[in-house]
Design a protein around this motif. Structure first.
Motif, PDB file in Angstrom:
ATOM      1  N   LYS A 287       0.853  -1.292   0.073  1.00 11.21           N
ATOM      2  CA  LYS A 287       0.251   0.054   0.108  1.00 11.21           C
ATOM      3  C   LYS A 287       1.074   1.816  -0.021  1.00 11.21           C
ATOM      4  N   GLN A 288       0.602   2.026  -0.939  1.00  8.54           N
ATOM      5  CA  GLN A 288       1.787   3.444  -0.997  1.00  8.54           C
ATOM      6  C   GLN A 288       1.004   4.443  -0.390  1.00  8.54           C
ATOM      7  N   LEU A 289       1.368   4.708   0.373  1.00  8.88           N
ATOM      8  CA  LEU A 289       1.242   5.778   1.457  1.00  8.88           C
ATOM      9  C   LEU A 289       1.421   7.747   0.490  1.00  8.88           C
ATOM     10  N   ASN A 290       0.738   8.826   0.443  1.00  5.20           N
ATOM     11  CA  ASN A 290       0.817  10.028  -0.028  1.00  5.20           C
ATOM     12  C   ASN A 290       1.795  10.559   1.283  1.00  5.20           C
ATOM     13  N   TYR A 291       2.576  10.034   2.178  1.00  7.18           N
ATOM     14  CA  TYR A 291       2.627  11.295   3.310  1.00  7.18           C
ATOM     15  C   TYR A 291       4.343   9.725   3.052  1.00  7.18           C
ATOM     16  N   PRO A 292       5.452  11.465   3.457  1.00  3.12           N
ATOM     17  CA  PRO A 292       6.755  10.067   3.862  1.00  3.12           C
ATOM     18  C   PRO A 292       7.042   9.510   5.366  1.00  3.12           C
ATOM     19  N   LEU A 293       7.569   8.617   5.408  1.00  2.00           N
ATOM     20  CA  LEU A 293       8.003   8.162   6.695  1.00  2.00           C
ATOM     21  C   LEU A 293       8.532   9.381   8.429  1.00  2.00           C
ATOM     22  N   THR A 294       7.801   9.913   8.815  1.00  2.00           N
ATOM     23  CA  THR A 294       8.480  10.174   9.997  1.00  2.00           C
ATOM     24  C   THR A 294       8.136   9.426  11.263  1.00  2.00           C
ATOM     25  N   PRO A 295       9.754   8.224  11.019  1.00  4.44           N
ATOM     26  CA  PRO A 295       9.897   8.019  13.037  1.00  4.44           C
ATOM     27  C   PRO A 295       9.521   8.521  13.805  1.00  4.44           C
ATOM     28  N   HIS A 296       8.493   7.417  14.590  1.00  2.13           N
ATOM     29  CA  HIS A 296       8.408   8.289  15.749  1.00  2.13           C
ATOM     30  C   HIS A 296       7.801   7.117  16.690  1.00  2.13           C
ATOM     31  N   ILE A 297       7.963   7.775  18.287  1.00  3.30           N
ATOM     32  CA  ILE A 297       6.671   7.042  19.205  1.00  3.30           C
ATOM     33  C   ILE A 297       5.941   7.268  19.754  1.00  3.30           C
ATOM     34  N   THR A 298       4.506   7.149  19.269  1.00  2.56           N
ATOM     35  CA  THR A 298       3.625   7.977  19.765  1.00  2.56           C
ATOM     36  C   THR A 298       3.576   7.849  21.372  1.00  2.56           C
ATOM     37  N   LEU A 299       3.604   8.697  22.267  1.00  3.83           N
ATOM     38  CA  LEU A 299       2.897   8.766  23.713  1.00  3.83           C
ATOM     39  C   LEU A 299       1.912   8.956  24.416  1.00  3.83           C
ATOM     40  N   ALA A 300       1.390  10.392  23.881  1.00  2.00           N
ATOM     41  CA  ALA A 300       0.116  10.386  24.405  1.00  2.00           C
ATOM     42  C   ALA A 300      -0.971  10.971  23.204  1.00  2.00           C
TER      43      ALA A 300
END
Length: 235
Positions: free
Chosen positions: A167-180
């Protein structure tokens, strides 16, 4: 695909030490209501994703930060995420408020993702480092991550491209960890200042946020989720 320098330039434009939420009452992204109800409890929200689990030492550190946020600025957030849900997303796939909307797609993704996971070579580890805690599109507070050098970036994006074939996405990868996730009803200007001070305090301390995060092949996993606080490993 971005090269490493362009990637760093992009994420450094918004992953900064200081978080500026404005001087008035904070009103979150309208899309937050898809995930959180008016009682600030997580709603049913369905989908699938490819993620990296995190080492227990990293999850413990993140839980310590959340203790601070929920003790000193709890009015800014909805219900707390369980530390077992902490992860770094490699590639989003499907999501919807209605299971019926994505159930067929999720089943199809399952077969393809699990097959690709079997075929992946053992890439060892990908070495990441944390940048800053920052505001992710007025939806959540997250910890940014980035590969430590160009070679690690190439490994990460090579993996990303494997699942982008599904599945191609229309936004680039922004590596992160969701905290809250934020309080769906918003929070006062006074609470905004309090939260900004807490974030700056953590971001300005190298001993606090300078985390090294290793992404191991054994920690790469395909998951289904039923809410933002309920993820299930598949396969």
């Amino acid at each position: 695909m971005e090269n490493y320098q362009n990637f760093l330039h992009r994420i450094n434009s918004f992953e900064t030490m200081e978080m500026n939420l404005g001087t008035e009452k904070f009103v979150g992204n309208p899309s937050l209501v898809k995930k959180v109800n008016t009682n600030n409890e997580f709603r049913p929200f369905y989908g699938d994703t490819v993620v990296f689990h995190l080492h227990e030492t990293v999850k413990r550190k993140l839980a310590e930060w959340l203790d601070v946020f929920y003790t000193e600025a709890s009015e800014c957030f909805c219900e707390r995420l369980g530390s077992d849900t902490f992860h770094m997303t490699l590639h989003d796939l499907s999501n919807s408020e209605q299971l019926s909307d994505i159930s067929d797609e999720r089943e199809q993704n399952k077969d393809r993702v699990l097959e690709k996971l079997k075929e992946l070579p053992n890439f060892g580890t990908i070495k990441m480092r944390s940048s800053y805690i920052f505001n992710m599109v007025n939806t959540s507070l997250v910890l940014g991550l980035y590969p430590v050098d160009e070679a690690e970036y190439e490994k990460l994006m090579g993996l990303y491209s494997v699942f982008d074939d599904i599945k191609q996405l229309n936004y680039p990868l922004t590596p992160h960890i969701t905290l809250a996730y934020y309080n769906v009803n918003g929070f006062s200007a006074e609470a905004v200042k309090k939260l900004e001070k807490l974030v700056y305090k953590l971001n300005s301390s190298e001993t606090e946020v300078g985390l090294e995060v290793e992404l191991h092949r054994a920690l790469l996993c395909y998951q289904w989720f039923n809410s933002m606080n309920e993820y299930v490993d598949i396969g």
